[in-house]
Design an enzyme around this catalytic site. Structure first.
Site, PDB file in Angstrom:
ATOM      1  N   ARG A 118      11.182   5.883   3.422  1.00 21.75           N
ATOM      2  CA  ARG A 118      11.469   7.630   3.629  1.00 21.75           C
ATOM      3  C   ARG A 118      12.097   7.852   4.782  1.00 21.75           C
ATOM      4  O   ARG A 118      12.686   8.774   4.926  1.00 21.75           O
ATOM      5  CB  ARG A 118      10.127   8.360   3.281  1.00 21.75           C
ATOM      6  CG  ARG A 118       9.457   8.213   2.133  1.00 21.75           C
ATOM      7  CD  ARG A 118       8.025   8.529   1.913  1.00 21.75           C
ATOM      8  NE  ARG A 118       7.848  10.089   2.257  1.00 21.75           N
ATOM      9  CZ  ARG A 118       6.606  10.585   2.382  1.00 21.75           C
ATOM     10  NH1 ARG A 118       5.623   9.894   2.314  1.00 21.75           N
ATOM     11  NH2 ARG A 118       6.741  11.893   2.738  1.00 21.75           N
ATOM     12  N   ARG A 123       0.784  -1.173  -0.266  1.00 22.54           N
ATOM     13  CA  ARG A 123       0.079  -0.116  -0.038  1.00 22.54           C
ATOM     14  C   ARG A 123       0.831   1.253  -0.048  1.00 22.54           C
ATOM     15  O   ARG A 123       1.315   1.621   1.128  1.00 22.54           O
ATOM     16  CB  ARG A 123      -1.133   0.070   1.132  1.00 22.54           C
ATOM     17  CG  ARG A 123      -2.148  -0.960   1.191  1.00 22.54           C
ATOM     18  CD  ARG A 123      -2.735  -1.019   2.554  1.00 22.54           C
ATOM     19  NE  ARG A 123      -3.686  -2.083   2.682  1.00 22.54           N
ATOM     20  CZ  ARG A 123      -4.614  -2.396   3.518  1.00 22.54           C
ATOM     21  NH1 ARG A 123      -4.391  -1.612   4.860  1.00 22.54           N
ATOM     22  NH2 ARG A 123      -5.303  -3.389   3.815  1.00 22.54           N
ATOM     23  N   ASP A 164       2.006   5.151  -0.112  1.00 24.53           N
ATOM     24  CA  ASP A 164       1.069   6.191   0.438  1.00 24.53           C
ATOM     25  C   ASP A 164       1.293   7.351  -0.724  1.00 24.53           C
ATOM     26  O   ASP A 164       1.655   7.515  -1.647  1.00 24.53           O
ATOM     27  CB  ASP A 164       1.603   6.496   1.866  1.00 24.53           C
ATOM     28  CG  ASP A 164       3.260   6.772   1.733  1.00 24.53           C
ATOM     29  OD1 ASP A 164       3.536   6.286   0.985  1.00 24.53           O
ATOM     30  OD2 ASP A 164       3.720   7.684   2.721  1.00 24.53           O
ATOM     31  N   TYR A 202      11.841  -1.609  -3.185  1.00 27.79           N
ATOM     32  CA  TYR A 202      11.765  -0.271  -3.544  1.00 27.79           C
ATOM     33  C   TYR A 202      13.095   0.368  -3.811  1.00 27.79           C
ATOM     34  O   TYR A 202      13.940   0.050  -3.606  1.00 27.79           O
ATOM     35  CB  TYR A 202      11.052   0.757  -2.284  1.00 27.79           C
ATOM     36  CG  TYR A 202       9.820   0.438  -1.750  1.00 27.79           C
ATOM     37  CD1 TYR A 202       8.812   1.336  -2.369  1.00 27.79           C
ATOM     38  CD2 TYR A 202       9.306  -0.456  -1.223  1.00 27.79           C
ATOM     39  CE1 TYR A 202       7.577   1.444  -1.909  1.00 27.79           C
ATOM     40  CE2 TYR A 202       7.930  -0.501  -0.544  1.00 27.79           C
ATOM     41  CZ  TYR A 202       7.196   0.253  -0.939  1.00 27.79           C
ATOM     42  OH  TYR A 202       5.913   0.219  -0.515  1.00 27.79           O
TER      43      TYR A 202
END
Length: 269
Positions: free
Chosen positions: A200, A53, A55, A113
């Site tokens: 992040r 999921r 963001d 990622y």
């Protein structure tokens, strides 16, 4: 009525205009657009389940998801029909039938990622909101040294958002590598799963190391603190891309291995 078929799909999207993957009321989401388009082509309601999921503002080059349908369509009809109905910043890349027990989220053994930073004095125009611009010079050697401390199984409470809903903050990072190609800094990270804002927050900490606000050897202490408030600010969403999910062999063999776009997501580690 036909028996339901399970399909795996790969989606790419620019997340700038969306409040993330997950369907929400009164805000634009990737999931809602995709479900609307698939339902139109199938002529019945379809729910799409993704491997992860993302963001708000986060992108994907190959988000793996699945759906079930009784509709009979060729792969070409699915792809052409769905992409005609989707906004220009979302695209269905591929679609394949899967074993009935495939589940994009629960069957995944790893997610991967990449975080792309453009390190130069002037802000980009062509790549606006598709990379994170960092204007201060970065010490790449110190940042590379810092990444070594993240690998393995840790409690990542220090690196999760206060809004994170996961009941278990422990994650196993399989690999985390930072490499440089000219003005681009690329963080490649793969784990069994990620907490909200985890990548992040790791990147924000690496920026602090790269600007000598923290030392590489400070990382183990920050992990042990389990306190998000003691860490540097969260890095922008602009540079973050979901690039793949991985599955046991009985599922992985069905999934296409296609080049990623943009091209920098294919840069060798």
């Amino acid at each position: 009525m036909n028996a339901p078929t399970t399909y795996a799909i790969g989606i790419e999207f620019i997340g700038t205009n969306y409040k993330g993957w997950q369907r929400q009321q009164e805000v634009a989401s990737i999931q809602a657009h995709l479900e609307h388009a698939l339902s139109k082509v199938a002529n019945h309601p379809i729910e799409v389940i993704a491997a992860g999921r993302t963001d708000a503002g986060v992108h994907a080059s190959n988000m793996v998801a699945h759906f079930n349908t009784t509709a009979t369509r060729t792969a070409h009809q699915w792809l052409r029909g769905v992409n005609t109905l989707l906004p220009n910043d979302i695209a269905l890349r591929w679609l394949v039938p899967m074993p009935d027990d495939f589940h994009a989220r629960f069957a995944a053994t790893a997610r991967r990622y990449r975080y792309i930073t453009l390190n130069q004095p002037y802000r980009p125009a062509i790549l606006h909101r598709q990379v994170t611009h960092f204007y201060e010079p970065l010490d790449v050697d110190s940042m590379m040294a810092a990444t070594l401390h993240f690998c393995g199984t840790h409690d990542f409470s220090s690196f999760r958002s206060s809004l994170c809903q996961s009941k278990k903050p422990v994650r196993d990072i399989h690999h985390i590598k930072l490499f440089q190609h000219g003005a681009y800094f690329v963080l490649d990270i793969q784990a069994d799963g990620f907490l909200h804002h985890m990548v992040r927050n790791i990147m924000g900490t690496l920026f602090a190391v790269g600007t000598n606000k923290l030392l590489a050897d400070d990382i183990p202490h920050l992990i042990k603190l389990k306190d998000r408030s003691q860490l540097p600010p969260t890095a922008d969403a602009d540079g973050l891309y979901f690039i793949n999910a991985y599955y046991p062999d009985k599922f992985q063999t069905h999934i296409p291995n296609l080049p990623l776009t943009p091209l920098w997501l294919n840069l060798p580690v």
